[in-house]
Design a protein around this motif. Structure first.
Motif, PDB file in Angstrom:
ATOM      1  N   ASP A   1       0.401  -1.571   0.242  1.00 37.50           N
ATOM      2  CA  ASP A   1       0.500  -0.170   0.082  1.00 37.50           C
ATOM      3  C   ASP A   1       0.959   1.251   0.152  1.00 37.50           C
ATOM      4  O   ASP A   1      -0.173   2.024  -0.699  1.00 37.50           O
ATOM      5  CB  ASP A   1      -0.671  -0.134   1.632  1.00 37.50           C
ATOM      6  N   GLU A   2       2.062   1.340   0.798  1.00 44.74           N
ATOM      7  CA  GLU A   2       3.090   2.673   0.763  1.00 44.74           C
ATOM      8  C   GLU A   2       4.225   2.038   0.856  1.00 44.74           C
ATOM      9  O   GLU A   2       4.020   0.910   1.501  1.00 44.74           O
ATOM     10  CB  GLU A   2       2.530   3.160   1.861  1.00 44.74           C
ATOM     11  N   GLY A   3       5.870   2.823   0.773  1.00 42.97           N
ATOM     12  CA  GLY A   3       6.945   2.263   1.097  1.00 42.97           C
ATOM     13  C   GLY A   3       7.392   2.262  -0.648  1.00 42.97           C
ATOM     14  O   GLY A   3       7.088   2.766  -1.586  1.00 42.97           O
ATOM     15  N   THR A   4       8.778   1.964  -0.558  1.00 43.48           N
ATOM     16  CA  THR A   4      10.356   2.107  -0.953  1.00 43.48           C
ATOM     17  C   THR A   4      10.810   0.719  -1.210  1.00 43.48           C
ATOM     18  O   THR A   4      11.199   0.133  -0.197  1.00 43.48           O
ATOM     19  CB  THR A   4      10.984   3.456  -1.137  1.00 43.48           C
ATOM     20  N   VAL A   5      10.895  -0.158  -2.165  1.00 43.06           N
ATOM     21  CA  VAL A   5      11.501  -1.105  -2.745  1.00 43.06           C
ATOM     22  C   VAL A   5      12.590  -1.241  -4.317  1.00 43.06           C
ATOM     23  O   VAL A   5      11.817  -0.360  -4.896  1.00 43.06           O
ATOM     24  CB  VAL A   5      10.418  -2.240  -2.517  1.00 43.06           C
ATOM     25  N   PHE A   6      13.965  -0.641  -3.085  1.00 45.94           N
ATOM     26  CA  PHE A   6      14.443  -0.572  -5.089  1.00 45.94           C
ATOM     27  C   PHE A   6      15.431  -1.946  -4.540  1.00 45.94           C
ATOM     28  O   PHE A   6      15.922  -2.345  -3.987  1.00 45.94           O
ATOM     29  CB  PHE A   6      15.352   0.422  -4.354  1.00 45.94           C
ATOM     30  N   LEU A   7      16.165  -2.129  -5.673  1.00 50.88           N
ATOM     31  CA  LEU A   7      16.833  -3.848  -6.071  1.00 50.88           C
ATOM     32  C   LEU A   7      18.632  -2.590  -6.555  1.00 50.88           C
ATOM     33  O   LEU A   7      18.410  -1.559  -7.922  1.00 50.88           O
ATOM     34  CB  LEU A   7      16.600  -4.674  -6.954  1.00 50.88           C
ATOM     35  N   GLY A   8      19.555  -2.375  -5.452  1.00 53.38           N
ATOM     36  CA  GLY A   8      20.504  -1.498  -6.375  1.00 53.38           C
ATOM     37  C   GLY A   8      19.847  -0.276  -6.423  1.00 53.38           C
ATOM     38  O   GLY A   8      18.778   0.370  -5.927  1.00 53.38           O
ATOM     39  N   ARG A   9      20.855   0.909  -7.089  1.00 52.01           N
ATOM     40  CA  ARG A   9      20.265   1.896  -7.238  1.00 52.01           C
ATOM     41  C   ARG A   9      18.846   2.780  -7.970  1.00 52.01           C
ATOM     42  O   ARG A   9      19.293   3.154  -8.664  1.00 52.01           O
ATOM     43  CB  ARG A   9      21.481   3.106  -7.321  1.00 52.01           C
ATOM     44  N   ASP A  10      19.139   1.387  -9.295  1.00 45.50           N
ATOM     45  CA  ASP A  10      18.411   1.437 -10.171  1.00 45.50           C
ATOM     46  C   ASP A  10      17.305   0.922 -10.475  1.00 45.50           C
ATOM     47  O   ASP A  10      16.513   1.263 -11.687  1.00 45.50           O
ATOM     48  CB  ASP A  10      19.552   1.410 -11.329  1.00 45.50           C
ATOM     49  N   HIS A  11      16.856  -0.266  -9.523  1.00 42.14           N
ATOM     50  CA  HIS A  11      15.490  -0.988 -10.186  1.00 42.14           C
ATOM     51  C   HIS A  11      14.319  -0.459  -9.180  1.00 42.14           C
ATOM     52  O   HIS A  11      14.405  -1.196  -7.853  1.00 42.14           O
ATOM     53  CB  HIS A  11      16.305  -2.471 -10.164  1.00 42.14           C
ATOM     54  N   ASN A  12      13.318   0.302  -8.913  1.00 39.35           N
ATOM     55  CA  ASN A  12      11.846  -0.107  -8.576  1.00 39.35           C
ATOM     56  C   ASN A  12      11.286  -1.184  -8.628  1.00 39.35           C
ATOM     57  O   ASN A  12      10.786  -0.506  -9.399  1.00 39.35           O
ATOM     58  CB  ASN A  12      11.044   1.758  -8.687  1.00 39.35           C
ATOM     59  N   LEU A  13      11.509  -1.924  -7.937  1.00 40.02           N
ATOM     60  CA  LEU A  13      10.717  -3.176  -8.045  1.00 40.02           C
ATOM     61  C   LEU A  13       9.189  -2.739  -7.458  1.00 40.02           C
ATOM     62  O   LEU A  13       8.782  -3.588  -8.446  1.00 40.02           O
ATOM     63  CB  LEU A  13      11.085  -3.768  -6.920  1.00 40.02           C
ATOM     64  N   LEU A  14       8.858  -1.783  -7.144  1.00 41.35           N
ATOM     65  CA  LEU A  14       7.448  -1.275  -7.309  1.00 41.35           C
ATOM     66  C   LEU A  14       6.724  -1.171  -8.998  1.00 41.35           C
ATOM     67  O   LEU A  14       5.636  -0.705  -8.528  1.00 41.35           O
ATOM     68  CB  LEU A  14       7.055  -0.815  -5.924  1.00 41.35           C
ATOM     69  N   GLN A  15       7.637  -0.749  -9.741  1.00 42.47           N
ATOM     70  CA  GLN A  15       7.236  -0.188 -11.044  1.00 42.47           C
ATOM     71  C   GLN A  15       7.948  -1.847 -11.487  1.00 42.47           C
ATOM     72  O   GLN A  15       7.306  -1.657 -13.079  1.00 42.47           O
ATOM     73  CB  GLN A  15       8.305   1.013 -11.065  1.00 42.47           C
ATOM     74  N   MET A  16       8.270  -2.340 -11.291  1.00 39.26           N
ATOM     75  CA  MET A  16       7.949  -3.456 -12.305  1.00 39.26           C
ATOM     76  C   MET A  16       7.580  -5.164 -12.444  1.00 39.26           C
ATOM     77  O   MET A  16       6.636  -5.035 -10.709  1.00 39.26           O
ATOM     78  CB  MET A  16       9.419  -4.357 -11.897  1.00 39.26           C
ATOM     79  N   SER A  17       6.946  -5.112 -12.855  1.00 44.68           N
ATOM     80  CA  SER A  17       6.249  -7.385 -13.150  1.00 44.68           C
ATOM     81  C   SER A  17       7.104  -7.748 -12.911  1.00 44.68           C
ATOM     82  O   SER A  17       8.299  -7.731 -11.789  1.00 44.68           O
ATOM     83  CB  SER A  17       6.049  -7.718 -14.687  1.00 44.68           C
ATOM     84  N   GLU A  18       6.243  -9.337 -12.328  1.00 44.85           N
ATOM     85  CA  GLU A  18       6.709 -10.309 -12.005  1.00 44.85           C
ATOM     86  C   GLU A  18       8.115 -10.715 -12.334  1.00 44.85           C
ATOM     87  O   GLU A  18       9.573 -10.893 -12.093  1.00 44.85           O
ATOM     88  CB  GLU A  18       6.562 -11.564 -11.201  1.00 44.85           C
ATOM     89  N   ALA A  19       8.480 -10.559 -13.768  1.00 39.27           N
ATOM     90  CA  ALA A  19       9.080 -11.127 -14.640  1.00 39.27           C
ATOM     91  C   ALA A  19      10.335 -10.019 -14.921  1.00 39.27           C
ATOM     92  O   ALA A  19      11.525 -11.056 -14.852  1.00 39.27           O
ATOM     93  CB  ALA A  19       8.410 -11.799 -16.305  1.00 39.27           C
ATOM     94  N   GLU A  20      10.022  -9.091 -15.025  1.00 38.35           N
ATOM     95  CA  GLU A  20      11.108  -8.206 -14.519  1.00 38.35           C
ATOM     96  C   GLU A  20      12.021  -7.952 -13.037  1.00 38.35           C
ATOM     97  O   GLU A  20      13.202  -7.296 -14.014  1.00 38.35           O
ATOM     98  CB  GLU A  20      10.269  -6.618 -14.810  1.00 38.35           C
ATOM     99  N   ILE A  21      11.536  -7.943 -12.835  1.00 35.75           N
ATOM    100  CA  ILE A  21      12.193  -8.331 -11.254  1.00 35.75           C
ATOM    101  C   ILE A  21      12.935  -9.396 -11.416  1.00 35.75           C
ATOM    102  O   ILE A  21      14.261  -9.610 -11.381  1.00 35.75           O
ATOM    103  CB  ILE A  21      10.859  -8.241 -10.433  1.00 35.75           C
ATOM    104  N   ALA A  22      12.886 -10.243 -11.804  1.00 39.71           N
ATOM    105  CA  ALA A  22      13.349 -11.907 -12.176  1.00 39.71           C
ATOM    106  C   ALA A  22      14.967 -11.408 -12.885  1.00 39.71           C
ATOM    107  O   ALA A  22      15.720 -12.214 -12.287  1.00 39.71           O
ATOM    108  CB  ALA A  22      12.665 -13.270 -12.492  1.00 39.71           C
ATOM    109  N   ARG A  23      14.404 -11.120 -13.790  1.00 41.27           N
ATOM    110  CA  ARG A  23      14.949 -10.510 -15.320  1.00 41.27           C
ATOM    111  C   ARG A  23      16.422  -9.367 -14.319  1.00 41.27           C
ATOM    112  O   ARG A  23      17.346  -9.643 -14.789  1.00 41.27           O
ATOM    113  CB  ARG A  23      14.809 -10.296 -16.576  1.00 41.27           C
ATOM    114  N   ALA A  24      15.792  -8.831 -13.721  1.00 40.07           N
ATOM    115  CA  ALA A  24      17.010  -8.243 -12.963  1.00 40.07           C
ATOM    116  C   ALA A  24      17.858  -8.580 -12.285  1.00 40.07           C
ATOM    117  O   ALA A  24      19.092  -7.798 -12.050  1.00 40.07           O
ATOM    118  CB  ALA A  24      15.947  -6.212 -12.353  1.00 40.07           C
ATOM    119  N   GLY A  25      17.498  -9.966 -11.600  1.00 40.92           N
ATOM    120  CA  GLY A  25      18.211 -10.352 -10.459  1.00 40.92           C
ATOM    121  C   GLY A  25      17.839 -11.034  -9.828  1.00 40.92           C
ATOM    122  O   GLY A  25      18.812 -11.206  -8.407  1.00 40.92           O
ATOM    123  N   ILE A  26      16.787 -10.781  -8.566  1.00 43.26           N
ATOM    124  CA  ILE A  26      16.428 -11.023  -7.832  1.00 43.26           C
ATOM    125  C   ILE A  26      15.879 -12.795  -8.516  1.00 43.26           C
ATOM    126  O   ILE A  26      14.819 -13.000  -8.627  1.00 43.26           O
ATOM    127  CB  ILE A  26      14.995 -10.673  -7.240  1.00 43.26           C
TER     128      ILE A  26
END
Length: 265
Positions: free
Chosen positions: A72-97
């Motif tokens: 509902d609220e908050g900030t979640v980032f992978l590193g400095r470049d990937h805002n996980l709350l603006q990414m799909s599950e597939a995009e998050i996996a490809r980003a390195g999780i």
């Protein structure tokens, strides 16, 4: 991320050593606050154990990191470049999780080698894999696959059908499949449930050996296993961090004793 959140992010982690950044994250389900103002920071290459009683928010936390649940609220980032709350599950996996669930999911009708080959990011489709139509691995890819086999201790079973592996071996194979995608962050959920003593020991060696190459977050209820691998421990309670530190530090924390370690837990 809004300007204020970006400023906090830049000021807190200008050293660029944080791989996972969660700040003021909350989510409710039908009025129940599963995650409540959660702040969690994981360093690159770190091994972190997450413990806590049932309902503490451990699974929901991982769902948020991997995009399955939107807070509902908050900030979640992978590193400095990937805002996980603006990414799909597939995009998050490809980003390195990469996420390892409690129950292993492998292709039992394929060999250990083919399971790992299939897992190489972007190299082939699942449909193609089952019909033998994937492209041949490059020499570099094959060398990397061999190194993963060695890491997970399954070199001698490379030609065996995955369905004939022991429970522990299937767990290691699934970890290997995630490693084939070269994740920056590996989430592992209760990896030793149902394992033999020997498999538990081998899993401890595997996970501690992975730390440094990528960050590893282990959610676990088995405190004996946590003692084998723990470097830094985070205790969750009612959706937020109750305590953090070494295992000795959190075990000595009065609040942790009252809500989690006491009462026969």
């Amino acid at each position: 991320m809004n300007t204020a959140a970006q400023t906090r992010f830049d000021n807190l982690h200008i050293d660029n050593n944080i791989i996972l950044y969660m700040e003021d994250v909350s989510v409710s389900f039908d009025g129940f606050k599963a995650i409540n103002k959660l702040n969690l920071y994981i360093d690159r290459g770190e091994l972190r154990c997450i413990i806590g009683p049932n309902g503490a928010g451990k699974s929901t936390m991982m769902d948020i990191i991997t995009g399955k649940t939107r807070p509902d609220e908050g900030t979640v980032f992978l590193g400095r470049d990937h805002n996980l709350l603006q990414m799909s599950e597939a995009e998050i996996a490809r980003a390195g999780i990469g996420r390892k669930f409690q129950k292993p999911t492998v292709f039992e009708s394929l060999s250990v080698y083919d399971n790992l080959s299939l897992a190489i990011a972007g190299s082939k489709s699942v449909f193609g894999a089952y019909f033998g139509k994937w492209r041949k691995l490059t020499g570099e890819q094959d060398d990397f696959l061999d190194s993963v086999l060695d890491t997970i201790g399954l070199t001698h079973t490379r030609a065996r059908m995955a369905g004939f592996l022991s429970h522990g071996q299937k767990q290691w194979l699934e970890i290997g499949m995630l490693l084939m995608q070269k994740p920056q962050l590996l989430l592992v959920d209760e990896p030793v449930a149902g394992m033999t003593h020997g498999e538990i020991e081998r899993t401890a060696e595997l996970l501690t050996g992975l730390a440094g190459q990528q960050a590893v977050v282990v959610v676990e209820h088995d405190m004996e296993f946590v003692r084998k691998i723990a470097r830094q421990v985070t205790v969750l309670h009612q959706g937020s961090v109750l305590a953090e530190g070494t295992l000795a530090q959190v075990q000595a924390d009065r609040q942790v004793i009252e809500v989690y370690l006491g009462g026969g837990h």
